[in-house]
Design a protein around this motif. Structure first.
Motif, PDB file in Angstrom:
ATOM      1  N   GLY A  67     -15.669  -5.992 -26.373  1.00  0.00           N
ATOM      2  CA  GLY A  67     -14.962  -7.242 -26.129  1.00  0.00           C
ATOM      3  C   GLY A  67     -13.518  -7.053 -25.707  1.00  0.00           C
ATOM      4  N   SER A  68     -13.116  -5.835 -25.465  1.00  0.00           N
ATOM      5  CA  SER A  68     -11.712  -5.553 -25.125  1.00  0.00           C
ATOM      6  C   SER A  68     -11.576  -5.050 -23.693  1.00  0.00           C
ATOM      7  N   THR A  69     -10.400  -5.275 -23.120  1.00  0.00           N
ATOM      8  CA  THR A  69     -10.057  -4.732 -21.806  1.00  0.00           C
ATOM      9  C   THR A  69      -8.861  -3.814 -21.979  1.00  0.00           C
ATOM     10  N   TYR A  70      -9.013  -2.587 -21.545  1.00  0.00           N
ATOM     11  CA  TYR A  70      -7.951  -1.585 -21.673  1.00  0.00           C
ATOM     12  C   TYR A  70      -7.310  -1.341 -20.314  1.00  0.00           C
ATOM     13  N   TYR A  71      -6.002  -1.177 -20.337  1.00  0.00           N
ATOM     14  CA  TYR A  71      -5.237  -0.939 -19.111  1.00  0.00           C
ATOM     15  C   TYR A  71      -4.567   0.430 -19.178  1.00  0.00           C
ATOM     16  N   ARG A  72      -4.480   1.087 -18.025  1.00  0.00           N
ATOM     17  CA  ARG A  72      -3.707   2.315 -17.917  1.00  0.00           C
ATOM     18  C   ARG A  72      -3.257   2.473 -16.476  1.00  0.00           C
ATOM     19  N   MET A  73      -2.240   3.321 -16.276  1.00  0.00           N
ATOM     20  CA  MET A  73      -1.786   3.573 -14.923  1.00  0.00           C
ATOM     21  C   MET A  73      -2.872   4.292 -14.138  1.00  0.00           C
ATOM     22  N   ALA A  74      -2.984   3.984 -12.871  1.00  0.00           N
ATOM     23  CA  ALA A  74      -3.987   4.625 -12.007  1.00  0.00           C
ATOM     24  C   ALA A  74      -3.460   5.978 -11.544  1.00  0.00           C
ATOM     25  N   ASN A  75      -3.220   6.887 -12.499  1.00  0.00           N
ATOM     26  CA  ASN A  75      -2.535   8.150 -12.197  1.00  0.00           C
ATOM     27  C   ASN A  75      -3.172   8.917 -11.047  1.00  0.00           C
ATOM     28  N   GLY A  76      -4.485   9.055 -11.084  1.00  0.00           N
ATOM     29  CA  GLY A  76      -5.134   9.853 -10.060  1.00  0.00           C
ATOM     30  C   GLY A  76      -5.399   9.118  -8.770  1.00  0.00           C
ATOM     31  N   ASP A  77      -5.190   7.796  -8.766  1.00  0.00           N
ATOM     32  CA  ASP A  77      -5.536   6.994  -7.588  1.00  0.00           C
ATOM     33  C   ASP A  77      -4.390   6.117  -7.107  1.00  0.00           C
ATOM     34  N   LEU A  78      -3.183   6.457  -7.475  1.00  0.00           N
ATOM     35  CA  LEU A  78      -2.042   5.674  -7.010  1.00  0.00           C
ATOM     36  C   LEU A  78      -1.939   5.739  -5.490  1.00  0.00           C
ATOM     37  N   PRO A  79      -1.666   4.624  -4.823  1.00  0.00           N
ATOM     38  CA  PRO A  79      -1.413   4.674  -3.387  1.00  0.00           C
ATOM     39  C   PRO A  79      -0.250   5.628  -3.108  1.00  0.00           C
ATOM     40  N   PRO A  80      -0.322   6.423  -2.044  1.00  0.00           N
ATOM     41  CA  PRO A  80       0.731   7.418  -1.771  1.00  0.00           C
ATOM     42  C   PRO A  80       2.151   6.874  -1.824  1.00  0.00           C
ATOM     43  N   PRO A  81       2.467   5.724  -1.223  1.00  0.00           N
ATOM     44  CA  PRO A  81       3.854   5.228  -1.321  1.00  0.00           C
ATOM     45  C   PRO A  81       4.261   4.940  -2.762  1.00  0.00           C
ATOM     46  N   ALA A  82       3.327   4.352  -3.539  1.00  0.00           N
ATOM     47  CA  ALA A  82       3.633   4.052  -4.942  1.00  0.00           C
ATOM     48  C   ALA A  82       3.797   5.334  -5.742  1.00  0.00           C
ATOM     49  N   ARG A  83       2.964   6.351  -5.452  1.00  0.00           N
ATOM     50  CA  ARG A  83       3.074   7.616  -6.169  1.00  0.00           C
ATOM     51  C   ARG A  83       4.426   8.266  -5.920  1.00  0.00           C
ATOM     52  N   LYS A  84       4.863   8.250  -4.654  1.00  0.00           N
ATOM     53  CA  LYS A  84       6.161   8.857  -4.329  1.00  0.00           C
ATOM     54  C   LYS A  84       7.298   8.132  -5.028  1.00  0.00           C
TER      55      LYS A  84
END
Length: 336
Positions: A67-84
């Motif tokens: 019944g829960s929704t967990y959130y985390r950063m998309a570390n391995g799938d960040l868009p390249p501009p966002a990752r930079k």
């Protein structure tokens, strides 16, 4: 290349301190909205709104468990501009508010674990199903995994090319007929001999990968781990490795993917700013090897989030002629 509008939107997204706080928390933890509210002391609607914007931008992902929704950063799938951009922001990110958030987060996670134990359900493995490789638990380390998997290996005569002080050879020695360690550094080779003194099937010697002192077809398996970026003439070194590999023998290669941080890696002896997967594949094929796999296989969490290329190649039974570049200029490398 990002458009002006996309860049402005991304900068605006990280211009809000609350969203930066959420990203800082979700980079290392998976949390629910209620847990984020408890940590940040922000209202639920505000947290949910920020998470929605971060998710829409590809910076955060969610996962339902029960019944829960967990959130985390998309570390391995960040868009390249966002990752930079995040790598720049996170590199010097330090604040008393963030320190307080970390302390509260630790308390929230302890309370979650205690509640799970009390309920006898919602166990830790259940909560991280589908993402187990991203989470720590006591004893579940990459080193422990490697030492367990090596028990399945049945190796012949192995060449550890650029072996450093022999740490990898020490792991492989019990599972190989023989291991030969080579490195251009006398200091590292001396250290390897000390480390490996208890293994009668291992030898370590100083050698240049560009001109190997071995006969053709001397080895069944070759390791080239974290070495390619130290070589001034990679094509020549790979041609030499292919020469000493036996027909049907296999080569395993690990190297940094292409990046823009040579100012960082130069301190570790790198002379090349990584390699594109297409370039690694081309180097192997020009050496006369059949490439089984060549892909980016991991990305570091810490800034600047270097990516790693892993490649496996086999020497065909009918040897292909290698295409090489002019004479070698030598290479320098640091220990792995």
């Amino acid at each position: 290349m990002s458009s002006l509008g996309a860049t402005s939107d991304l900068l605006g997204l990280l211009a809000e301190p609350s969203r930066v706080r959420l990203l800082a928390l979700l980079g290392d933890n998976e949390l629910t909205v209620n847990e984020l509210c408890a940590v940040t002391e922000l209202g639920q609607s505000r947290v949910s709104t920020h998470l929605g914007r971060l998710r829409d931008a590809g910076l955060v992902r969610d996962r339902r468990a029960g019944g829960s929704t967990y959130y985390r950063m998309a570390n391995g799938d960040l868009p390249p501009p966002a990752r930079k951009l995040w790598s720049v922001v996170a590199a010097d990110l330090e604040d008393t508010q963030l320190a307080t958030d970390r302390q509260r987060c630790a308390a929230v996670l302890r309370a979650r674990a205690a509640q799970a134990r009390a309920n006898g359900g919602d166990s830790w493995p259940d909560r991280i199903a589908g993402e187990m490789e991203r989470h720590y638990s006591p004893g579940r380390t990459w080193e422990a995994l490697a030492r367990g998997l090596i028990g399945l290996a049945d190796l012949g005569d192995v060449l550890d090319a650029g072996a450093g002080d022999g740490a990898t050879a020490q792991l492989l020695a019990p599972r190989a007929r023989s291991v030969t360690c080579i490195d251009v550094s006398e200091t590292l080779v001396d250290a390897a001999r000390v480390r490996l003194a208890g293994h009668a099937n291992v030898r370590a010697e100083v050698a240049d990968l560009h001109a190997l002192p071995f006969a053709d077809a001397s080895f069944d398996q070759i390791l080239l781990l974290n070495v390619l970026t130290h070589l001034r003439v990679p094509a020549r070194a790979l041609a030499e490795l292919a020469r000493v590999l036996r027909p049907a023998g296999r080569l395993a290669l690990v190297t940094l993917a292409a990046h823009a941080h040579l100012d960082v890696t130069a301190a570790y002896g790198h002379v090349t700013a990584g390699f594109k997967t297409a370039d690694v594949r081309k180097l192997l094929e020009r050496a006369g090897l059949d490439v089984e796999q060549c892909a980016v296989t991991s990305r570091e969490k810490r800034a600047p989030q270097f990516e790693v290329v892993t490649a496996f190649a086999t020497k065909p039974a009918t040897t292909k002629p290698a295409t090489t570049k002019p004479a070698p200029q030598g290479h320098r490398r640091k220990p792995r």
